[in-house]
Scaffold this motif. Structure first.
Motif, PDB file in Angstrom:
ATOM      1  N   UNK A   1      -3.136  -4.157   6.455  1.00 45.40           N
ATOM      2  CA  UNK A   1      -2.673  -5.547   6.402  1.00 45.40           C
ATOM      3  C   UNK A   1      -3.595  -6.447   5.593  1.00 45.40           C
ATOM      4  N   UNK A   2      -3.955  -6.009   4.423  1.00 47.06           N
ATOM      5  CA  UNK A   2      -4.758  -6.816   3.510  1.00 47.06           C
ATOM      6  C   UNK A   2      -3.817  -7.834   2.850  1.00 47.06           C
ATOM      7  N   UNK A   3      -4.119  -9.132   2.922  1.00 48.04           N
ATOM      8  CA  UNK A   3      -3.144 -10.141   2.494  1.00 48.04           C
ATOM      9  C   UNK A   3      -3.078 -10.379   0.984  1.00 48.04           C
ATOM     10  N   UNK A   4      -2.919  -9.316   0.218  1.00 49.19           N
ATOM     11  CA  UNK A   4      -2.644  -9.434  -1.217  1.00 49.19           C
ATOM     12  C   UNK A   4      -1.474  -8.520  -1.537  1.00 49.19           C
ATOM     13  N   UNK A   5      -0.842  -8.742  -2.647  1.00 49.03           N
ATOM     14  CA  UNK A   5       0.324  -7.916  -2.964  1.00 49.03           C
ATOM     15  C   UNK A   5      -0.135  -6.514  -3.372  1.00 49.03           C
ATOM     16  N   UNK A   6       0.676  -5.506  -3.066  1.00 45.43           N
ATOM     17  CA  UNK A   6       0.299  -4.138  -3.417  1.00 45.43           C
ATOM     18  C   UNK A   6       0.122  -3.943  -4.915  1.00 45.43           C
TER      19      UNK A   6
ATOM     20  N   UNK B   1      -1.128  -6.022  -7.150  1.00 48.70           N
ATOM     21  CA  UNK B   1      -2.454  -6.484  -7.565  1.00 48.70           C
ATOM     22  C   UNK B   1      -3.543  -5.526  -7.090  1.00 48.70           C
ATOM     23  N   UNK B   2      -3.353  -4.963  -5.888  1.00 44.38           N
ATOM     24  CA  UNK B   2      -4.349  -4.038  -5.356  1.00 44.38           C
ATOM     25  C   UNK B   2      -4.349  -2.731  -6.139  1.00 44.38           C
ATOM     26  N   UNK B   3      -3.178  -2.259  -6.556  1.00 41.91           N
ATOM     27  CA  UNK B   3      -3.100  -1.001  -7.312  1.00 41.91           C
ATOM     28  C   UNK B   3      -3.835  -1.085  -8.645  1.00 41.91           C
ATOM     29  N   UNK B   4      -3.858  -2.270  -9.258  1.00 38.97           N
ATOM     30  CA  UNK B   4      -4.575  -2.431 -10.523  1.00 38.97           C
ATOM     31  C   UNK B   4      -6.056  -2.090 -10.366  1.00 38.97           C
ATOM     32  N   UNK B   5      -6.644  -2.466  -9.238  1.00 40.19           N
ATOM     33  CA  UNK B   5      -8.070  -2.215  -9.012  1.00 40.19           C
ATOM     34  C   UNK B   5      -8.295  -0.789  -8.529  1.00 40.19           C
ATOM     35  N   UNK B   6      -7.436  -0.307  -7.636  1.00 40.17           N
ATOM     36  CA  UNK B   6      -7.620   1.029  -7.060  1.00 40.17           C
ATOM     37  C   UNK B   6      -7.434   2.113  -8.127  1.00 40.17           C
ATOM     38  N   UNK B   7      -6.564   1.865  -9.091  1.00 38.99           N
ATOM     39  CA  UNK B   7      -6.362   2.846 -10.165  1.00 38.99           C
ATOM     40  C   UNK B   7      -7.612   3.035 -11.017  1.00 38.99           C
TER      41      UNK B   7
ATOM     42  N   UNK C   1     -18.053  -3.557  -8.771  1.00 41.30           N
ATOM     43  CA  UNK C   1     -18.977  -4.698  -8.785  1.00 41.30           C
ATOM     44  C   UNK C   1     -18.706  -5.615  -9.982  1.00 41.30           C
ATOM     45  N   UNK C   2     -18.312  -5.033 -11.115  1.00 42.04           N
ATOM     46  CA  UNK C   2     -18.119  -5.818 -12.323  1.00 42.04           C
ATOM     47  C   UNK C   2     -16.652  -6.047 -12.674  1.00 42.04           C
ATOM     48  N   UNK C   3     -15.742  -5.704 -11.769  1.00 39.40           N
ATOM     49  CA  UNK C   3     -14.330  -6.003 -11.981  1.00 39.40           C
ATOM     50  C   UNK C   3     -14.079  -7.452 -11.610  1.00 39.40           C
ATOM     51  N   UNK C   4     -13.335  -8.142 -12.433  1.00 38.53           N
ATOM     52  CA  UNK C   4     -13.165  -9.583 -12.272  1.00 38.53           C
ATOM     53  C   UNK C   4     -11.911  -9.922 -11.459  1.00 38.53           C
ATOM     54  N   UNK C   5     -11.668  -9.186 -10.393  1.00 39.57           N
ATOM     55  CA  UNK C   5     -10.513  -9.443  -9.526  1.00 39.57           C
ATOM     56  C   UNK C   5     -11.022  -9.727  -8.116  1.00 39.57           C
ATOM     57  N   UNK C   6     -10.283 -10.536  -7.366  1.00 38.03           N
ATOM     58  CA  UNK C   6     -10.698 -10.893  -6.008  1.00 38.03           C
ATOM     59  C   UNK C   6     -10.633  -9.690  -5.064  1.00 38.03           C
ATOM     60  N   UNK C   7      -9.644  -8.825  -5.256  1.00 40.23           N
ATOM     61  CA  UNK C   7      -9.483  -7.694  -4.338  1.00 40.23           C
ATOM     62  C   UNK C   7     -10.550  -6.624  -4.538  1.00 40.23           C
ATOM     63  N   UNK C   8     -11.296  -6.686  -5.636  1.00 40.26           N
ATOM     64  CA  UNK C   8     -12.345  -5.694  -5.885  1.00 40.26           C
ATOM     65  C   UNK C   8     -13.428  -5.760  -4.808  1.00 40.26           C
ATOM     66  N   UNK C   9     -13.663  -6.937  -4.245  1.00 42.01           N
ATOM     67  CA  UNK C   9     -14.663  -7.091  -3.181  1.00 42.01           C
ATOM     68  C   UNK C   9     -14.229  -6.317  -1.940  1.00 42.01           C
ATOM     69  N   UNK C  10     -12.944  -6.413  -1.600  1.00 41.36           N
ATOM     70  CA  UNK C  10     -12.429  -5.694  -0.425  1.00 41.36           C
ATOM     71  C   UNK C  10     -12.444  -4.189  -0.632  1.00 41.36           C
ATOM     72  N   UNK C  11     -12.094  -3.748  -1.832  1.00 43.49           N
ATOM     73  CA  UNK C  11     -12.092  -2.310  -2.118  1.00 43.49           C
ATOM     74  C   UNK C  11     -13.519  -1.772  -2.122  1.00 43.49           C
ATOM     75  N   UNK C  12     -14.465  -2.582  -2.599  1.00 36.63           N
ATOM     76  CA  UNK C  12     -15.874  -2.163  -2.587  1.00 36.63           C
ATOM     77  C   UNK C  12     -16.371  -1.962  -1.161  1.00 36.63           C
ATOM     78  N   UNK C  13     -16.024  -2.888  -0.257  1.00 34.99           N
ATOM     79  CA  UNK C  13     -16.412  -2.736   1.151  1.00 34.99           C
ATOM     80  C   UNK C  13     -15.770  -1.493   1.755  1.00 34.99           C
ATOM     81  N   UNK C  14     -14.524  -1.237   1.386  1.00 31.76           N
ATOM     82  CA  UNK C  14     -13.826  -0.063   1.908  1.00 31.76           C
ATOM     83  C   UNK C  14     -14.467   1.221   1.402  1.00 31.76           C
TER      84      UNK C  14
END
Length: 119
Positions: A9-14, A16-22, A37-50
């Motif tokens: 239940x991460x409150x961003x659209x899938x 936008x998240x797929x762009x970073x996870x790919x 760390x150097x990706x300029x997207x907001x969801x990159x912080x959440x993926x880094x913690x994960x």
């Protein structure tokens, strides 16, 4: 031995998240952390913690082993759609436009390339 970490239940659209996870799928863990760390997207912080959580889960499963020596890499990374909050926005002539606030579920699996032989 692989380790799993999930973010629900991460409150961003899938989309936008797929762009970073790919960007990190199949990469070594150290390189993936630098990419995030150097990706300029907001969801990159959440993926880094994960990803850090997945590394810690792997360390707990394999006590005494270091991630650097075992060549950890991101085995699979999936993004699935979560639930949607449906809202109405006022529109002209008394109508209402529907707004769908999307969320997603992310699953990361981390594994080591060096398989330990057990005798």
């Amino acid at each position: 031995m692989e380790a799993v970490a999930k973010l629900n239940n991460c409150p961003t659209s899938p989309r936008k998240m797929r762009l970073v996870v790919d960007l990190i799928r199949g990469e070594r863990v150290e390189k993936a952390l630098h990419i995030l760390k150097f990706t300029n997207k907001e969801v990159a912080i959440r993926v880094e913690k994960l990803l850090l959580s997945a590394i810690k889960n792997w360390e707990n499963k394999n006590e005494g082993a270091r991630p650097e020596e075992n060549q950890l890499y991101v085995k699979t990374a999936t993004v699935d759609g979560g639930r949607q909050l449906k809202r109405l926005r006022p529109a002209p002539q008394g109508r209402g436009y529907r707004i769908r606030k999307r969320s997603n579920h992310v699953t990361l699996v981390v594994d080591s390339k060096i398989q330990e032989t057990q005798n």
